[in-house]
Design a protein around this motif. Structure first.
Motif, PDB file in Angstrom:
ATOM      1  N   GLY A   1     102.807 -42.678 -30.920  1.00  0.00           N
ATOM      2  CA  GLY A   1     103.281 -43.112 -32.394  1.00  0.00           C
ATOM      3  C   GLY A   1     103.334 -41.826 -33.301  1.00  0.00           C
ATOM      4  N   GLY A   2     103.181 -42.207 -34.307  1.00  0.00           N
ATOM      5  CA  GLY A   2     102.154 -42.918 -35.221  1.00  0.00           C
ATOM      6  C   GLY A   2     100.852 -43.183 -34.105  1.00  0.00           C
TER       7      GLY A   2
ATOM      8  N   VAL B   1      95.127 -29.391 -31.160  1.00  0.00           N
ATOM      9  CA  VAL B   1      95.889 -28.429 -31.777  1.00  0.00           C
ATOM     10  C   VAL B   1      94.898 -27.359 -32.530  1.00  0.00           C
ATOM     11  CG1 VAL B   1      97.925 -28.308 -33.290  1.00  0.00           C
ATOM     12  CG2 VAL B   1      97.690 -30.327 -31.739  1.00  0.00           C
TER      13      VAL B   1
HETATM   14  N1  SAM Z   1      98.259 -40.932 -33.207  1.00  0.00           N
HETATM   15  C1  SAM Z   1      98.497 -40.626 -31.897  1.00  0.00           C
HETATM   16  C2  SAM Z   1      97.693 -39.253 -31.635  1.00  0.00           C
HETATM   17  O1  SAM Z   1      96.772 -38.992 -32.337  1.00  0.00           O
HETATM   18  O2  SAM Z   1      97.541 -38.752 -30.461  1.00  0.00           O
HETATM   19  C3  SAM Z   1      99.874 -40.112 -31.438  1.00  0.00           C
HETATM   20  C4  SAM Z   1     100.847 -39.580 -32.314  1.00  0.00           C
HETATM   21  S1  SAM Z   1     100.365 -37.675 -32.845  1.00  0.00           S
HETATM   22  C5  SAM Z   1     101.405 -37.356 -33.805  1.00  0.00           C
HETATM   23  C6  SAM Z   1     100.484 -36.837 -31.408  1.00  0.00           C
HETATM   24  C7  SAM Z   1     100.035 -35.468 -31.270  1.00  0.00           C
HETATM   25  O3  SAM Z   1     100.868 -34.706 -31.645  1.00  0.00           O
HETATM   26  C8  SAM Z   1      98.744 -35.456 -31.469  1.00  0.00           C
HETATM   27  O4  SAM Z   1      98.089 -34.584 -30.423  1.00  0.00           O
HETATM   28  C9  SAM Z   1      98.659 -34.258 -32.927  1.00  0.00           C
HETATM   29  O5  SAM Z   1      97.604 -33.414 -32.579  1.00  0.00           O
HETATM   30  C10 SAM Z   1     100.036 -33.685 -32.389  1.00  0.00           C
HETATM   31  N2  SAM Z   1     100.603 -32.906 -33.409  1.00  0.00           N
HETATM   32  C11 SAM Z   1     100.904 -33.440 -34.663  1.00  0.00           C
HETATM   33  N3  SAM Z   1     101.518 -32.397 -35.541  1.00  0.00           N
HETATM   34  C12 SAM Z   1     101.546 -31.301 -34.707  1.00  0.00           C
HETATM   35  C13 SAM Z   1     102.192 -30.070 -34.770  1.00  0.00           C
HETATM   36  N4  SAM Z   1     102.918 -29.791 -35.788  1.00  0.00           N
HETATM   37  N5  SAM Z   1     102.331 -29.269 -33.499  1.00  0.00           N
HETATM   38  C14 SAM Z   1     101.524 -29.691 -32.541  1.00  0.00           C
HETATM   39  N6  SAM Z   1     101.241 -30.822 -32.257  1.00  0.00           N
HETATM   40  C15 SAM Z   1     101.096 -31.585 -33.181  1.00  0.00           C
END
Ligand code: SAM
Length: 333
Positions: free
Chosen positions: A68-69, A166
């Protein structure tokens, strides 16, 4: 379309589909969201995702990751997993079914997801220190909820449980060594991910990225690491175990050691657009064609043609790099 494998114009076999089932999220992680913007795209009906995923599977996709989300917010998720559990790849195998979540609601959902047919989960967790964690997520009580979720996932057999972290310099890079110990204590695979320019605001700079080399060096000072061979050619993580062979960590380095040459992925956004790269400047409206009445065969032709347009690589850090119009939370991470 027979049993031909889905291959792009560079000869890469595409077998991995990531599907966002909502762009809503219950966390406001400081490096991902500004905290002021909510969802920006509509969710589709569960049956619509199912039909689109079926079309991809009919073209050779073998692995589906729901994301997602925050996918656990999505009503109907268990039904979707159950239906996907019934699909078969072109060679007659069950799909490799995984889910990426922040883990907040996993404690109660791990068991039902496993029973419905989910194989594995990846939980995002950016600190093992409670206060640091809650400063990042901006949700009080989140640390305990996620820890409970991780343990429930292991107990339910959604294994191996992977934890994605991250790292950002000055935010949470002091957590590296503690995460290495956490991996061993909780029997999970911790993977550190380099921060990419995909945030809603403007935070990214080359200096804030904690590179692979530095992570390995720092862990190596407190625990002896041994590099493991990749599980498959398109493996994104460099894998390491500890001297005694117990536990595993991985490092995903899209910025300093890009792996585009081995990319096997395409993405479907929560509003039904195909994205052939996280950094694509264009989206391909699969759902729009479906709603307009295209047949399955026409839609599969469209997917096939779209995959031919998959970008050779991303251009993070290069002059002229353009940030995509959607940030990670709205693409599906
Ligand atoms: N809500 C779920 C989660 O927290 O895993 C799925 C969506 S979230 C956007 C997916 C992953 O993208 C998470 O592990 C988040 O840390 C990572 N993420 C978000 N923004 C990022 C970025 N700019 N660079 C690298 N990873 C990123």
């Amino acid at each position: 379309m027979g049993t031909a494998r889905l291959t792009d114009s560079y000869g890469r076999v595409i077998h991995d589909l990531r599907v966002s089932v909502t762009d809503r999220c219950n966390y406001k992680c400081v490096y991902c969201r500004t905290g002021e913007e909510g969802p920006q795209y509509p969710d589709l009906a569960i049956d619509d995702y199912l039909r689109m995923i079926r079309l991809f599977v009919g073209l050779g996709i073998t692995k589906v990751r729901l994301t997602g989300g925050e996918p656990l917010l999505r009503r109907g998720l268990i039904d979707l997993v159950r239906e996907l559990g019934g699909l078969r790849t072109l060679t007659g195998e069950p799909l490799d079914l995984a889910l990426t979540t922040n883990g907040h609601l996993l404690d109660s959902l791990a068991g039902p997801l496993k029973s419905a047919g989910l194989n594995r989960v990846t939980v995002s967790m950016d600190a093992v220190d409670e206060r640091t964690f809650e400063r990042i997520t901006r949700v009080s009580g989140s640390f305990r909820a996620v820890l409970g979720g991780i343990r429930a996932a292991r107990a339910a057999g959604l294994t191996p449980v992977k934890i994605n972290c991250v790292l950002l310099r000055g935010f949470n890079d002091d957590q590296v060594e503690a995460f290495a110990r956490f991996a061993r204590q909780e029997e999970v695979i911790v993977r550190f991910i380099e921060f990419m320019p995909l945030e809603e605001g403007r935070l990214w700079s080359p200096e804030i990225v904690v590179p692979l080399r530095e992570i390995v060096e720092r862990i190596g000072r407190v625990l002896t690491l041994r590099e493991l061979p990749p599980n498959e050619a398109s493996e994104t993580a460099r894998r390491y175990t500890f001297a005694d062979g117990a536990g595993e960590i991985g490092i995903i380095a899209p910025v300093t050691q890009a792996f585009c040459g081995a990319c096997s992925r395409v993405r479907l956004t929560s509003d039904g657009k195909i994205r052939t790269c996280l950094f694509s400047q264009v989206e391909h409206d699969l759902y729009g064609r479906m709603r307009a009445g295209s047949t399955d065969a026409e839609l599969q032709q469209y997917i096939y043609r779209t995959v031919q347009q998959k970008e050779a690589r991303h251009h993070i850090g290069e002059p002229g790099f353009l940030k995509p119009s959607r940030s990670m939370v709205h693409i599906g991470g």
